[in-house]
Design an enzyme around this catalytic site. Structure first.
Site, PDB file in Angstrom:
ATOM      1  N   ASP A 115      -2.333  11.825  -1.546  1.00 26.27           N
ATOM      2  CA  ASP A 115      -3.665  12.170  -2.047  1.00 26.27           C
ATOM      3  C   ASP A 115      -4.278  13.293  -1.211  1.00 26.27           C
ATOM      4  OD1 ASP A 115      -3.454  10.049  -3.908  1.00 26.27           O
ATOM      5  OD2 ASP A 115      -4.116   8.633  -2.382  1.00 26.27           O
ATOM      6  N   HIS A 162      -5.371   4.123  -3.217  1.00 25.54           N
ATOM      7  CA  HIS A 162      -4.300   5.027  -3.648  1.00 25.54           C
ATOM      8  C   HIS A 162      -4.010   4.840  -5.139  1.00 25.54           C
ATOM      9  CE1 HIS A 162      -0.878   7.647  -3.326  1.00 25.54           C
ATOM     10  NE2 HIS A 162       0.002   6.713  -3.619  1.00 25.54           N
TER      11      HIS A 162
END
Length: 358
Positions: free
Chosen positions: A195, A222
């Protein structure tokens, strides 16, 4: 007296043989060369790393990149299929790490014994139309089994969990370690580095900068809305229009879906995930070495929010996570995103905990 050329050849053959077949370190000397003295024992300075799921789409490029890391002295590659081929292939690379392969459940404990860092990319990938939650039933069982072996064989190792859904698999590993009496919250980390890597890349595109010069904190979790990029805290300092914030946030949160759809059923984010996982593993190893100011984002046991796990900036050191940083000042957009992220995270975490406790 100088040894004969035949003796020199035998010595070289013995060294090669020991390198290719390191698990059996107790053969008789051949031409005065013992396998115990061979480099296959892992004589190079560095750390021992195990990759669980090394033959998979993420595991193979991850293993290759870890073989290139100078901080790794011994690299253990484990999977339930195809490990011998991957091990043979990667072992031909002329870098310092010695590679050993382990195949099947019967060799799992051997793969984990004595390692400093365990990286878990094992599991099935996401396919078109499949949510991260759809992965749960398969990957949850895999992570539980691997965690049980870690608790038994290398309870002091740092564990990097990649297997999705990370928001649930990290709590699963924690519950397994708690049952075994080995849980150390400093040493269990969910890898959310992809990310951050995506955020750095996408923000750099908007700003017209080199991504290596950009640092975007990404907190929360996530998956989807749990991924919260803190665009107000980007370095170098900058500002974005509301339209840019919406665009960047949405693209960062849905980067995985973007890759799944682009591959049209042929896979998910494997190469960028392997890159991000190795970048994070390197940070962990630098922390173990004692480097100062090693700071990355990770999904860890945390008191930053009321939730038991949360991704935020952490400082890595010899004991794993040595400091967890607060979120810092958030703007109104980020505060609203945080509330959405926490609501989603709470159920994902509980799902993982319940899987082990049921």
């Amino acid at each position: 007296m100088q040894p004969s050329s035949g003796e020199n050849v035998n010595q070289r053959i013995a060294r090669i043989s020991a390198h290719l077949d390191p698990p059996n370190l107790h053969m008789e000397n051949t031409a005065s060369v013992s396998r115990l003295n061979c480099r296959a024992k892992g004589a190079a300075a560095g750390f021992r790393v195990a990759v669980l799921g090394a033959a998979g789409g993420i595991g193979q490029p991850l293993a290759m990149l870890m073989k290139m890391n100078p901080l790794v002295s011994v690299l253990h590659l484990y999977d339930v299929v195809n490990t011998p081929g991957v091990t043979s292939d990667i072992s031909h690379m002329d870098t310092g790490a010695v590679v050993r392969g382990f195949l099947g459940q019967q060799q799992l404990e051997e793969a984990l014994t004595g390692v400093d860092l365990v990286i878990i990319p094992a599991g099935v990938p996401r396919k078109p139309g499949m949510t991260r939650d759809d992965l749960f039933n398969i990957n949850a069982g895999i992570v539980r089994t691997l965690s049980e072996a870690i608790a038994k064989c290398c309870p002091n190792a740092i564990v990097n969990v990649i297997s999705n859904p990370v928001n649930s698999t990290v709590p699963i590993a924690a519950e397994v370690f708690k049952k075994a009496g080995t849980f150390d919250p400093k040493k269990l980390l969910g890898v959310t580095m992809l990310d951050v890597v995506r955020a750095n890349t996408f923000v750099a595109e908007v700003l017209g900068l080199d991504p290596r010069d950009v640092n975007v904190p990404v907190v929360g979790g996530h998956a989807g809305v749990t991924i919260l990029p803190l665009l107000s805290q980007v370095k170098p300092p900058c500002s974005f229009t509301p339209k840019e914030v919406d665009y960047l946030t949405d693209r960062i949160q849905n980067g995985g879906t973007e890759v799944v759809e682009a591959k049209a059923g042929a896979g998910s984010a494997t190469l960028s995930m392997a890159y991000a996982a190795v970048k994070f593993a390197d940070a962990c190893l630098r922390g173990l070495r004692g480097d100062a100011s090693v700071v990355e984002c990770a999904f860890v046991a945390s008191q930053v929010t009321e939730l038991p796990f949360f991704a935020s900036k952490v400082r890595l050191g010899r004991t794993g996570v040595e400091e967890i940083y607060p979120l810092g000042p958030l703007n109104e957009y980020e505060r609203a995103g945080l509330e959405r992220a926490k609501k989603e995270l709470e159920s994902s975490i509980q799902k993982g905990v319940s899987f082990v406790r049921k």
